[in-house]
Structures are given as structure tokens and as C-alpha cells.
Design a protein around this motif. Structure first.
Motif, PDB file in Angstrom:
ATOM      1  N   ILE A   1      70.770  -0.292 -91.230  1.00  7.17           N
ATOM      2  CA  ILE A   1      69.636   0.569 -90.882  1.00  7.17           C
ATOM      3  C   ILE A   1      68.436   0.065 -91.687  1.00  7.17           C
ATOM      4  O   ILE A   1      68.445   0.106 -92.915  1.00  7.17           O
ATOM      5  CB  ILE A   1      69.916   2.042 -91.213  1.00  7.17           C
ATOM      6  N   PHE A   2      67.440  -0.460 -90.996  1.00  3.82           N
ATOM      7  CA  PHE A   2      66.252  -0.985 -91.661  1.00  3.82           C
ATOM      8  C   PHE A   2      65.262   0.143 -91.930  1.00  3.82           C
ATOM      9  O   PHE A   2      65.020   0.994 -91.069  1.00  3.82           O
ATOM     10  CB  PHE A   2      65.598  -2.062 -90.800  1.00  3.82           C
ATOM     11  N   CYS A   3      64.719   0.163 -93.134  1.00  2.00           N
ATOM     12  CA  CYS A   3      63.738   1.169 -93.544  1.00  2.00           C
ATOM     13  C   CYS A   3      62.480   0.434 -94.015  1.00  2.00           C
ATOM     14  O   CYS A   3      62.530  -0.287 -95.009  1.00  2.00           O
ATOM     15  CB  CYS A   3      64.283   2.030 -94.682  1.00  2.00           C
ATOM     16  N   THR A   4      61.379   0.607 -93.320  1.00  2.00           N
ATOM     17  CA  THR A   4      60.197  -0.175 -93.641  1.00  2.00           C
ATOM     18  C   THR A   4      58.933   0.546 -93.220  1.00  2.00           C
ATOM     19  O   THR A   4      58.982   1.483 -92.413  1.00  2.00           O
ATOM     20  CB  THR A   4      60.263  -1.551 -92.946  1.00  2.00           C
ATOM     21  N   ALA A   5      57.816   0.134 -93.775  1.00  3.33           N
ATOM     22  CA  ALA A   5      56.525   0.690 -93.380  1.00  3.33           C
ATOM     23  C   ALA A   5      55.876  -0.120 -92.264  1.00  3.33           C
ATOM     24  O   ALA A   5      54.779   0.209 -91.813  1.00  3.33           O
ATOM     25  CB  ALA A   5      55.596   0.730 -94.591  1.00  3.33           C
ATOM     26  N   PHE A   6      56.542  -1.177 -91.818  1.00  2.00           N
ATOM     27  CA  PHE A   6      55.948  -2.090 -90.841  1.00  2.00           C
ATOM     28  C   PHE A   6      56.764  -2.112 -89.546  1.00  2.00           C
ATOM     29  O   PHE A   6      57.987  -2.220 -89.579  1.00  2.00           O
ATOM     30  CB  PHE A   6      55.854  -3.503 -91.416  1.00  2.00           C
TER      31      PHE A   6
ATOM     32  N   GLY B   1      70.976  -4.739 -86.725  1.00  2.42           N
ATOM     33  CA  GLY B   1      70.166  -3.528 -86.854  1.00  2.42           C
ATOM     34  C   GLY B   1      70.558  -2.462 -85.856  1.00  2.42           C
ATOM     35  O   GLY B   1      70.421  -2.662 -84.651  1.00  2.42           O
ATOM     36  N   ILE B   2      71.048  -1.334 -86.346  1.00  2.00           N
ATOM     37  CA  ILE B   2      71.418  -0.232 -85.457  1.00  2.00           C
ATOM     38  C   ILE B   2      70.306   0.804 -85.383  1.00  2.00           C
ATOM     39  O   ILE B   2      70.233   1.597 -84.463  1.00  2.00           O
ATOM     40  CB  ILE B   2      72.740   0.428 -85.910  1.00  2.00           C
ATOM     41  N   ASP B   3      69.427   0.817 -86.372  1.00  2.00           N
ATOM     42  CA  ASP B   3      68.276   1.709 -86.335  1.00  2.00           C
ATOM     43  C   ASP B   3      67.158   1.109 -87.181  1.00  2.00           C
ATOM     44  O   ASP B   3      67.390   0.226 -88.010  1.00  2.00           O
ATOM     45  CB  ASP B   3      68.636   3.103 -86.850  1.00  2.00           C
ATOM     46  N   TYR B   4      65.948   1.602 -86.945  1.00  3.79           N
ATOM     47  CA  TYR B   4      64.749   1.045 -87.571  1.00  3.79           C
ATOM     48  C   TYR B   4      63.857   2.219 -87.932  1.00  3.79           C
ATOM     49  O   TYR B   4      63.163   2.766 -87.080  1.00  3.79           O
ATOM     50  CB  TYR B   4      64.077   0.118 -86.561  1.00  3.79           C
ATOM     51  N   LEU B   5      63.916   2.658 -89.180  1.00  3.31           N
ATOM     52  CA  LEU B   5      63.170   3.826 -89.625  1.00  3.31           C
ATOM     53  C   LEU B   5      61.845   3.410 -90.246  1.00  3.31           C
ATOM     54  O   LEU B   5      61.815   2.620 -91.178  1.00  3.31           O
ATOM     55  CB  LEU B   5      63.995   4.615 -90.644  1.00  3.31           C
ATOM     56  N   LEU B   6      60.779   3.954 -89.715  1.00  2.10           N
ATOM     57  CA  LEU B   6      59.455   3.659 -90.256  1.00  2.10           C
ATOM     58  C   LEU B   6      59.110   4.671 -91.344  1.00  2.10           C
ATOM     59  O   LEU B   6      59.198   5.882 -91.139  1.00  2.10           O
ATOM     60  CB  LEU B   6      58.405   3.706 -89.144  1.00  2.10           C
ATOM     61  N   LYS B   7      58.744   4.146 -92.515  1.00  2.00           N
ATOM     62  CA  LYS B   7      58.342   5.022 -93.620  1.00  2.00           C
ATOM     63  C   LYS B   7      56.966   5.630 -93.344  1.00  2.00           C
ATOM     64  O   LYS B   7      56.110   4.951 -92.785  1.00  2.00           O
ATOM     65  CB  LYS B   7      58.286   4.217 -94.921  1.00  2.00           C
TER      66      LYS B   7
END
Length: 254
Positions: free
Chosen positions: A77-82, A94-100
Motif C-alpha cells: 500500500i503506497f502512501c504519498t503526497a504525490f 501496489g494494491i492501493d495508493y493513499l494520497l496524504k
């Protein structure tokens, strides 16, 4: 579930760990790692975790470099501001992509996705899996809210509540359907890249508009279009003839 956190901001890593253990009390955070080099060392010398939470921009580089050095076999699970790394994240488990900044509900949904797709991972082919995640990421990797600061308070503004975004002097401002206005410290180009292109359209160099805010469109001089919104704007919103076909197609594809 054994979980590894790869995040270069110590406070963010601790906050994420606390939230994980709150939502998944039976889980165990194996380690919190801050760098590409540290992640490679850990993954090379320890059993694979069952799930990895991974920031993309780390203290010594981009986390995608980790995948070049070690084989990662668990979901990530990727956690990023971009938002611009979404497609590359799909290729790397990548199963999910969470934007900070993401919320507790965002994390809860991510865990549900891990459990719901567990059987699919076992049964689906690689191409099927990429196709599934691509469709999910396309919808969910886009920005759904903004954290803004006004009158000494932090507020959350949902993108669905934003009528338009425009350049106010030198920096962008969000304008809601209620007429509220909030400044943001990101460029209009970047905002356009992290917002859903089905919901928002880059009208010109100064304006991004929400589909739901479009009231009517008129022909204007020089084969331009005059766009009227449900919320007043400080100036006429005109679209040059080079973008009229694209804009009309955007309006029609719903």
C-alpha cells in the motif's frame, strides 16, 4: 498480519503504526524503516512481511529502487503526497495508493481491499490482476479532499464541494459551491494532475472547474465558448477554439 512500514518521516510512521494497530489490533508492525538502503537490508535478511506500507519519496531516494534490488512478494500500500506515481505503483505489487493526508476511513478501506482481494491474488492471472488494480487505482488515486488552513484553523474541504480553483494573484485558491474560498500552496498544474480529470477540467491557464459547477455554455466571438458556472467568478470564463472540442467531449462523456 505482519506489517512493515517504510516511511522517512518519523512522526508520520508512528502515527501510521498507531492507526494500523487501532484498526487491526491483531496485526504486528515488524519495523519502521526510513530509507531505501534500510529497506533493502531488512527485506534481504528477514522473512517477507504479509503487507508493506510504503512512502515513495524516502530520505535517500525513490522507493521504487527497492524493487530493483530485492524481490517483494507481498502486497504494497503506497502512501504519498504525490499522485503522479500511481501507474508505476501498480507494477510493483501496489494494491492501493493513499494520497496524504489520508483519513482513518481511507486506511480502513485499504485493509478491506487487502482482505477482499486475497482470493483474487491466488486465482487471477498476472494480467487480470494488473487490470483490476488499474481500474481501482484510476478511481481512487485521485485527490478526494484538501487540508486547508484559515482563521487559525485546519479544515478539510472535499473535492466534491469545490466549484472551481483559480489563480488568485500568484497562488491557487479553492472556491466551494457555498462561495467559501481557501488558499492552497500547490501549483495549478499539480492540482490538475491529482484531481480526477472526469470531475475537473483545466479551462485555461487560470481556472480548473468542476463538472457539477457548469451551468451553461454559450458560443462567443472568435469561435470561443463562454462558460457560466453556478458560482460567480471574478471574470468571464472563456475557452479558446483550440480547446472547444475537448471541452465539449468532456461535458458529454458522463
Amino acid at each position: 498480519m505482519n506489517i512493515l512500514i517504510i516511511e522517512d518521516e518519523i512522526k508520520a510512521a508512528r502515527s501510521l503504526e498507531n492507526l494500523i494497530l487501532h484498526l487491526q489490533p491483531n496485526s504486528r508492525v515488524l519495523a519502521k524503516i526510513q530509507s531505501v538502503e534500510g529497506a533493502i537490508d531488512y527485506l534481504s535478511n528477514n522473512p517477507s512481511p504479509e503487507l508493506i506500507f510504503m512512502d515513495i519519496q524516502l530520505s535517500d531516494g525513490i522507493s521504487f529502487d527497492i524493487f530493483k534490488a530485492v524481490k517483494i512478494v507481498c502486497p504494497v500500500i503506497f502512501c504519498t503526497a504525490f499522485g503522479e506515481y500511481a501507474m508505476e505503483a501498480i507494477k510493483e505489487n501496489g494494491i492501493d495508493y493513499l494520497l496524504k493526508p489520508f483519513s482513518e476511513d481511507d486506511l480502513k478501506n485499504a485493509f478491506e481491499k487487502v482482505y477482499n482481494f486475497k482470493n483474487i491474488f491466488q486465482k487471477a492471472s498476472a494480467n487480470d490482476l494488473i487490470d483490476i488494480i488499474s481500474r481501482i487505482t484510476d478511481q481512487e488515486s485521485k485527490k478526494t479532499s484538501f487540508l486547508v488552513f484559515k482563521n487559525n484553523k485546519y479544515l478539510t474541504v472535499k473535492t466534491d464541494d469545490i466549484a472551481y480553483i483559480y489563480i488568485n494573484y500568484t497562488s491557487p485558491s479553492l472556491v466551494t459551491f457555498k462561495g467559501e474560498q481557501y488558499d492552497v500552496n500547490q501549483s495549478l498544474d499539480h492540482l490538475g494532475s491529482i484531481l480526477s480529470d472526469k470531475q475537473f477540467f483545466r479551462l485555461n491557464r487560470q481556472y480548473l472547474i468542476n463538472f457539477s459547477a457548469v451551468k451553461e455554455v454559450e458560443h462567443y466571438f472568435g469561435r470561443k465558448l463562454f462558460v457560466k458556472l453556478t458560482v460567480p467568478t471574478e471574470e468571464k470564463l472563456l475557452i479558446g477554439k483550440d480547446k472547444t472540442a475537448m471541452f465539449l467531449n468532456w461535458l458529454e462523456e458522463r
